[in-house]
Design an enzyme around this catalytic site. Structure first.
Site, mmCIF file in Angstrom:
data_model
loop_
_atom_site.group_PDB
_atom_site.id
_atom_site.type_symbol
_atom_site.label_atom_id
_atom_site.label_comp_id
_atom_site.label_asym_id
_atom_site.label_seq_id
_atom_site.Cartn_x
_atom_site.Cartn_y
_atom_site.Cartn_z
ATOM 1 N N THR A 22 0.854 -1.173 0.000
ATOM 2 C CA THR A 22 0.000 0.000 0.000
ATOM 3 C C THR A 22 0.898 1.233 0.000
ATOM 4 O O THR A 22 1.866 1.320 0.743
ATOM 5 C CB THR A 22 -1.030 -0.017 1.149
ATOM 6 N N CYS A 28 -4.478 7.170 7.231
ATOM 7 C CA CYS A 28 -4.975 5.795 7.166
ATOM 8 C C CYS A 28 -3.984 4.852 7.869
ATOM 9 O O CYS A 28 -2.812 5.179 8.003
ATOM 10 C CB CYS A 28 -5.129 5.333 5.722
ATOM 11 N N HIS A 45 -6.367 -1.617 4.343
ATOM 12 C CA HIS A 45 -5.996 -0.194 4.297
ATOM 13 C C HIS A 45 -7.171 0.571 4.920
ATOM 14 O O HIS A 45 -8.139 0.892 4.255
ATOM 15 C CB HIS A 45 -5.773 0.189 2.831
#
Lengths: 160, 197
Positions: A22, A28, A45
């Site tokens: 990611t 996040c 995520h």
């Protein structure tokens, strides 16, 4: 080697080999689960801490911490992992803009807290983390070894 | 839908031209060209692709808009453009962003976004306030994502994006982003007599 990207709100699982990646975790939180025996790895995520069924009824389960962790666990189990063997690692939850915090706890910090709380609920040990601060991160899980590499712009990568 | 997007593009045009005029004045008349604003309505899953997987470093100035209508605004520059702009503002010749350069960018981003908000306010007669600005230099995706998280995006987001460049032979381009909340957008449409959207 196969590299699968995990976008905001997504959950992805790989078996045997490959990399789950990611890019650009800001506030996040990236969460990985790994079963070293079955060589199953999963990544979520997470966007926000708490799901909002009234405002966002069709959200991906991986979007909110309270729905993401149960979904992440069951998807890993579906690929052959055993819950008692799973270990977790976390990255992200930063606060890039100080003016974003509307109360004492930044959204990034709230996300970290919610993810940890969920993992504790399922008794999954957190064996590595690189969280908070004020910079973005890239997170990569190597399925075969369970190693997670976290990269920050302009800095050396670290293994957690 | 098309009419709504047209209207949003027009808002972007008015806001961004006020913003870049302010910027142009600070740059001693350096001309800035606005590319036609783009207005998009994206679903949450489309946003993932929109943000992309690139690891481009950008400078982002972020301001929250409050008052009668709420929204989020950002001024985002690719790193080389951020260095160019900082040098122009500080009369410097640095190859990296210095602390002084960063605060010059923060100030310029603030003026640009505030001019945009003032134009919206004048157009709609709504009272709109900019928050304290902040700047971050980071991977583009992390900057975008932090803004979207803060906006607590549900299923869909309306995004108005204006790109500017300069006709001269210098590396300078950037984006001005306006992300109204659902309620904020409805309010603006309502006062302009566009309830049919």
């Amino acid at each position: 080697m196969q590299e699968v990207f995990v976008n905001m709100g997504q959950i992805r699982v790989l078996q045997t080999s490959g990399i789950l990646t990611t890019v650009g975790l800001g506030s996040c939180v990236g969460v990985t689960l790994h079963d070293p025996v079955a060589k199953v790895g999963a990544m979520a995520h997470v966007f926000l801490a708490k799901s909002r069924p009234e405002r966002d009824p069709n959200a991906l389960p991986g979007k909110y911490a309270d729905t993401a962790i149960p979904a992440l666990i069951s998807q890993a189990i579906a690929k052959g992992a055993r819950q008692e063997r799973l270990v977790a690692k976390l990255a992200g939850g930063a606060n890039l803009f100080a003016n974003l915090a509307t109360n004492n706890l930044s959204i990034g910090a709230q996300n970290i807290e919610a993810v940890i709380q969920q993992l504790n609920l399922f008794k999954i040990p957190i064996i590595g983390k690189d969280v908070a601060g004020n910079h973005g991160r890239k997170m990569r899980l190597f399925i075969e070894s369970g190693i997670v590499v976290v990269t920050t712009a302009g800095q050396e990568s670290i293994e957690i | 839908m098309d009419a709504k997007l047209d209207f949003l593009r027009e808002l972007g045009n008015i806001g961004a031209s006020h913003g870049t005029t302010a910027l142009s004045k600070m740059l001693h008349g350096e001309r800035l060209t606005l590319v036609v604003p783009e207005a998009e309505m994206l679903s949450f899953s489309e946003l993932g692709n929109f943000i992309g997987e690139t690891e481009e470093i950008v400078a982002g100035v972020y301001v929250r808009m409050t008052g009668d209508a709420e929204g989020h605004m950002a001024f985002i520059l690719p790193y080389p453009s951020a260095v160019t702009l900082a040098n122009m503002l500080t009369m410097g010749s640095d190859t990296e962003l210095t602390e002084i350069g960063k605060s010059a960018l923060l100030e310029v981003g603030n003026i640009l976004i505030t001019s945009y908000i003032n134009a919206l306010s004048a157009l709609t007669n709504l009272t709109l306030y900019p928050s304290v600005p902040d700047i971050a230099i980071d991977i583009s995706a992390a900057i975008w994502q932090s803004i979207l998280v803060n906006a607590e995006i549900a299923d869909q987001v309306t995004l108005i994006k204006t790109i500017f460049t300069t006709p001269n032979k210098i590396e300078l381009s950037g984006r001005i982003i306006f992300l109204p909340t659902e309620a904020g957008f409805a309010k603006i449409a309502e006062v302009l007599g566009l309830e049919e959207f």
